[in-house]
Motif scaffolding. Structure first.
Motif, PDB file in Angstrom:
ATOM      1  N   GLY A   1       0.806  -1.219   0.000  1.00  0.00           N
ATOM      2  CA  GLY A   1       0.000   0.000   0.000  1.00  0.00           C
ATOM      3  C   GLY A   1       0.834   1.261   0.000  1.00  0.00           C
ATOM      4  N   ALA A   2       2.120   1.129   0.184  1.00  0.00           N
ATOM      5  CA  ALA A   2       3.013   2.286   0.133  1.00  0.00           C
ATOM      6  C   ALA A   2       4.312   1.840  -0.496  1.00  0.00           C
ATOM      7  CB  ALA A   2       3.265   2.821   1.549  1.00  0.00           C
ATOM      8  N   ALA A   3       5.004   2.770  -1.113  1.00  0.00           N
ATOM      9  CA  ALA A   3       6.251   2.438  -1.789  1.00  0.00           C
ATOM     10  C   ALA A   3       7.260   1.895  -0.785  1.00  0.00           C
ATOM     11  CB  ALA A   3       6.810   3.684  -2.487  1.00  0.00           C
ATOM     12  N   GLU A   4       7.857   0.749  -1.120  1.00  0.00           N
ATOM     13  CA  GLU A   4       8.847   0.167  -0.233  1.00  0.00           C
ATOM     14  C   GLU A   4      10.163   0.926  -0.358  1.00  0.00           C
ATOM     15  OE1 GLU A   4       9.370  -4.031  -0.004  1.00  0.00           O
ATOM     16  OE2 GLU A   4       7.464  -4.413  -1.000  1.00  0.00           O
ATOM     17  N   PRO A   5      10.912   1.081   0.751  1.00  0.00           N
ATOM     18  CA  PRO A   5      12.255   1.650   0.653  1.00  0.00           C
ATOM     19  C   PRO A   5      13.129   0.773  -0.230  1.00  0.00           C
ATOM     20  CG  PRO A   5      11.494   1.602   2.932  1.00  0.00           C
ATOM     21  CD  PRO A   5      10.503   0.816   2.127  1.00  0.00           C
ATOM     22  N   PHE A   6      14.161   1.359  -0.756  1.00  0.00           N
ATOM     23  CA  PHE A   6      15.014   0.668  -1.725  1.00  0.00           C
ATOM     24  C   PHE A   6      15.536  -0.658  -1.180  1.00  0.00           C
ATOM     25  CE2 PHE A   6      19.291  -0.086  -3.475  1.00  0.00           C
ATOM     26  CZ  PHE A   6      18.976  -0.200  -4.822  1.00  0.00           C
ATOM     27  N   ASP A   7      16.163  -0.657  -0.011  1.00  0.00           N
ATOM     28  CA  ASP A   7      16.768  -1.881   0.527  1.00  0.00           C
ATOM     29  C   ASP A   7      15.740  -2.989   0.701  1.00  0.00           C
ATOM     30  OD1 ASP A   7      19.381  -0.965   0.668  1.00  0.00           O
ATOM     31  OD2 ASP A   7      19.085  -0.037   2.622  1.00  0.00           O
TER      32      ASP A   7
ATOM     33  N   PRO B   1      16.741   1.456 -11.640  1.00  0.00           N
ATOM     34  CA  PRO B   1      18.126   1.957 -11.575  1.00  0.00           C
ATOM     35  C   PRO B   1      18.240   3.475 -11.588  1.00  0.00           C
ATOM     36  CG  PRO B   1      17.983   0.100 -13.074  1.00  0.00           C
ATOM     37  CD  PRO B   1      16.572   0.434 -12.687  1.00  0.00           C
ATOM     38  N   ASP B   2      17.329   4.145 -12.278  1.00  0.00           N
ATOM     39  CA  ASP B   2      17.398   5.610 -12.325  1.00  0.00           C
ATOM     40  C   ASP B   2      17.059   6.255 -10.985  1.00  0.00           C
ATOM     41  OD1 ASP B   2      18.099   5.441 -14.961  1.00  0.00           O
ATOM     42  OD2 ASP B   2      16.126   5.943 -15.745  1.00  0.00           O
ATOM     43  N   GLN B   3      16.418   5.505 -10.099  1.00  0.00           N
ATOM     44  CA  GLN B   3      16.038   6.036  -8.788  1.00  0.00           C
ATOM     45  C   GLN B   3      16.913   5.483  -7.662  1.00  0.00           C
ATOM     46  OE1 GLN B   3      13.709   8.380  -8.833  1.00  0.00           O
ATOM     47  NE2 GLN B   3      13.469   8.039 -11.044  1.00  0.00           N
ATOM     48  N   ALA B   4      17.944   4.739  -8.008  1.00  0.00           N
ATOM     49  CA  ALA B   4      18.775   4.094  -6.991  1.00  0.00           C
ATOM     50  C   ALA B   4      19.575   5.126  -6.194  1.00  0.00           C
ATOM     51  CB  ALA B   4      19.727   3.101  -7.650  1.00  0.00           C
ATOM     52  N   PRO B   5      19.844   4.837  -4.913  1.00  0.00           N
ATOM     53  CA  PRO B   5      20.716   5.716  -4.122  1.00  0.00           C
ATOM     54  C   PRO B   5      22.107   5.770  -4.739  1.00  0.00           C
ATOM     55  CG  PRO B   5      19.525   4.163  -2.720  1.00  0.00           C
ATOM     56  CD  PRO B   5      19.298   3.726  -4.124  1.00  0.00           C
ATOM     57  N   PRO B   6      22.878   6.790  -4.436  1.00  0.00           N
ATOM     58  CA  PRO B   6      24.237   6.903  -4.991  1.00  0.00           C
ATOM     59  C   PRO B   6      25.065   5.646  -4.720  1.00  0.00           C
ATOM     60  CG  PRO B   6      23.615   8.932  -3.867  1.00  0.00           C
ATOM     61  CD  PRO B   6      22.526   7.936  -3.570  1.00  0.00           C
ATOM     62  N   GLY B   7      25.727   5.167  -5.776  1.00  0.00           N
ATOM     63  CA  GLY B   7      26.580   4.001  -5.650  1.00  0.00           C
ATOM     64  C   GLY B   7      25.858   2.669  -5.616  1.00  0.00           C
TER      65      GLY B   7
ATOM     66  N   GLU C   1      20.362  -5.276 -11.037  1.00  0.00           N
ATOM     67  CA  GLU C   1      20.152  -6.707 -10.809  1.00  0.00           C
ATOM     68  C   GLU C   1      18.724  -6.976 -10.346  1.00  0.00           C
ATOM     69  OE1 GLU C   1      21.869 -10.423  -8.093  1.00  0.00           O
ATOM     70  OE2 GLU C   1      22.605  -8.381  -7.767  1.00  0.00           O
ATOM     71  N   ALA C   2      18.254  -6.170  -9.399  1.00  0.00           N
ATOM     72  CA  ALA C   2      16.896  -6.370  -8.884  1.00  0.00           C
ATOM     73  C   ALA C   2      15.848  -6.081  -9.953  1.00  0.00           C
ATOM     74  CB  ALA C   2      16.667  -5.488  -7.666  1.00  0.00           C
ATOM     75  N   PHE C   3      16.060  -5.030 -10.734  1.00  0.00           N
ATOM     76  CA  PHE C   3      15.092  -4.656 -11.760  1.00  0.00           C
ATOM     77  C   PHE C   3      15.009  -5.735 -12.841  1.00  0.00           C
ATOM     78  CE2 PHE C   3      13.420  -2.097 -15.321  1.00  0.00           C
ATOM     79  CZ  PHE C   3      12.348  -1.501 -14.686  1.00  0.00           C
ATOM     80  N   THR C   4      16.168  -6.300 -13.217  1.00  0.00           N
ATOM     81  CA  THR C   4      16.186  -7.385 -14.202  1.00  0.00           C
ATOM     82  C   THR C   4      15.472  -8.611 -13.661  1.00  0.00           C
ATOM     83  OG1 THR C   4      18.280  -6.581 -15.120  1.00  0.00           O
ATOM     84  CG2 THR C   4      17.680  -8.858 -15.595  1.00  0.00           C
ATOM     85  N   ARG C   5      15.725  -8.948 -12.386  1.00  0.00           N
ATOM     86  CA  ARG C   5      15.056 -10.100 -11.776  1.00  0.00           C
ATOM     87  C   ARG C   5      13.548  -9.857 -11.684  1.00  0.00           C
ATOM     88  NH1 ARG C   5      16.934 -13.620  -7.771  1.00  0.00           N
ATOM     89  NH2 ARG C   5      19.002 -13.175  -8.621  1.00  0.00           N
ATOM     90  N   LEU C   6      13.173  -8.631 -11.336  1.00  0.00           N
ATOM     91  CA  LEU C   6      11.751  -8.303 -11.250  1.00  0.00           C
ATOM     92  C   LEU C   6      11.077  -8.465 -12.603  1.00  0.00           C
ATOM     93  CD1 LEU C   6       9.357  -7.126  -9.596  1.00  0.00           C
ATOM     94  CD2 LEU C   6      10.139  -4.847 -10.329  1.00  0.00           C
TER      95      LEU C   6
END
Length: 354
Positions: free
Chosen positions: A7-13, A53-59, A66-71
């Protein structure tokens, strides 16, 4: 256990962990079927936003990729399961044959997924290639046209340099009626991509080992060019080698240009690899493939590249297409002369991935 939308956007990690730990599409999106369609799509969009990937934290772009491809692979798995009514193996019947297809993709690319398949009768191991959306049907048709031309009009001695097209057809999804073009392709067993080779040798591949890969890559694109086909995406994931046999094959001909024209789609994560004529929307030429192939090999060898080989590569990578070599066969002869000067007579060097 099935994951439910938060119901809400999950944090990146948290989103990365969720995607990478999921053993199946069902764990991420729930069961396939019309009753769960909107909830599954909402979950996919939520995770895609979180790990893009365009929204990923620095570094953290590599983790995000990897996660986006798996998704994307899991979503393709879910969509196919929804279309055929099962997330297990299913039978696909076409006008030309019957295939047993695994509903989980073996590999995922920029716009399509590859599902293991076997043809009824001869039990040949194949791959069913399905785009994720109908907007890529034209690219799938391009691949079918390119492979047909290569295997019927190209020099038959070099047919192992590209997979055989077994069949192309339109597949209508039972879930929402979307019609997608599918290609059934020969499976290339024992091959590994240059991306895998590069990852296995972070310090660079020995130039003497890279030499046979470079030579065969020039043969492959030279064969295609003589048949009237520009590959258009000679990139590490699309160049496969057979370590034991020293074989090479070019895959993913969806971005090809048949006879003449410009490249109409690129692999976004390699946008900076393409020579200027692509971004300038000028016609693709044999020198386009030569520039991309050269970048593949320079990246593969890395800092271990000899100065003479680097100078050769520089001449193949000039910004102006008309100044680059345009005949891969002639370029192969020049490369052989360079190898003779560097290493003397050629000998077979066993190559193994760690």
């Amino acid at each position: 256990m099935t994951a439910e939308p938060s119901g809400a956007a999950e944090p990146f990690d948290a989103a990365v962990r969720t995607v990478l730990r999921a053993a199946s599409a069902r764990e991420l999106f729930g069961p396939p079927g019309p009753a769960h369609r909107e909830r599954a799509r909402a979950r996919y969009r939520e995770l895609a936003r979180a790990v893009h990937p365009d929204q990923a934290p620095p570094g953290r772009r590599a983790e995000a990729t990897e996660a986006f491809t798996r998704l994307a692979a899991r979503w393709a798995e879910h969509c196919l399961a929804a279309a055929v009514g099962t997330d297990e193996e299913f039978t696909l019947r076409t006008a030309r044959g019957e295939y047993r297809v695994e509903a989980r993709p073996e590999a995922s690319g920029e716009m399509a997924d590859l599902f293991p398949a076997r043809r009824a009768g001869d039990d040949e191991r194949l791959l069913l290639k399905l785009p994720r959306g109908a907007d890529c049907n034209d690219l799938m048709a391009t691949e079918a046209e390119a492979l047909t031309l290569l295997h019927t009009g190209g020099d038959p001695r070099f047919r192992p340099y590209a997979p055989r097209l077994v069949e192309t057809f339109r597949h209508r999804d039972g879930d929402d009626g979307t019609e997608r073009r599918a290609n059934v392709l020969q499976r290339l067993d024992g091959f590994r991509s240059l991306a895998e080779v590069r990852d296995a040798f972070p310090g660079g591949v020995d130039p003497r080992d890279a030499a046979w890969m470079w030579r065969r890559l020039l043969v492959g694109i030279g064969w295609a060019h003589r048949a009237g086909v520009i590959h258009g995406a000679v990139l590490p994931e699309h160049v496969l080698i057979h370590p034991d046999d020293h074989g090479l094959a070019l895959v993913d001909w969806c971005y090809a240009v048949v006879r003449t024209g410009r490249i109409t789609a690129i692999v976004s994560r390699y946008a900076d690899w393409y020579p200027p004529e692509v971004a300038e929307r000028r016609p693709a030429v044999p020198a386009t493939d030569i520039a991309l192939a050269t970048r593949c090999m320079v990246e593969l060898i890395g800092e271990r590249i000899p100065p003479e080989m680097r100078a050769f590569a520089r001449g193949c990578s000039l910004p102006a297409a008309e100044r680059r070599p345009k005949d891969a066969w002639r370029l192969l002869a020049e490369f052989d002369d360079l190898l003779d000067r560097l290493y003397g007579p050629r000998v077979f060097r066993p190559f193994a991935l760690p």
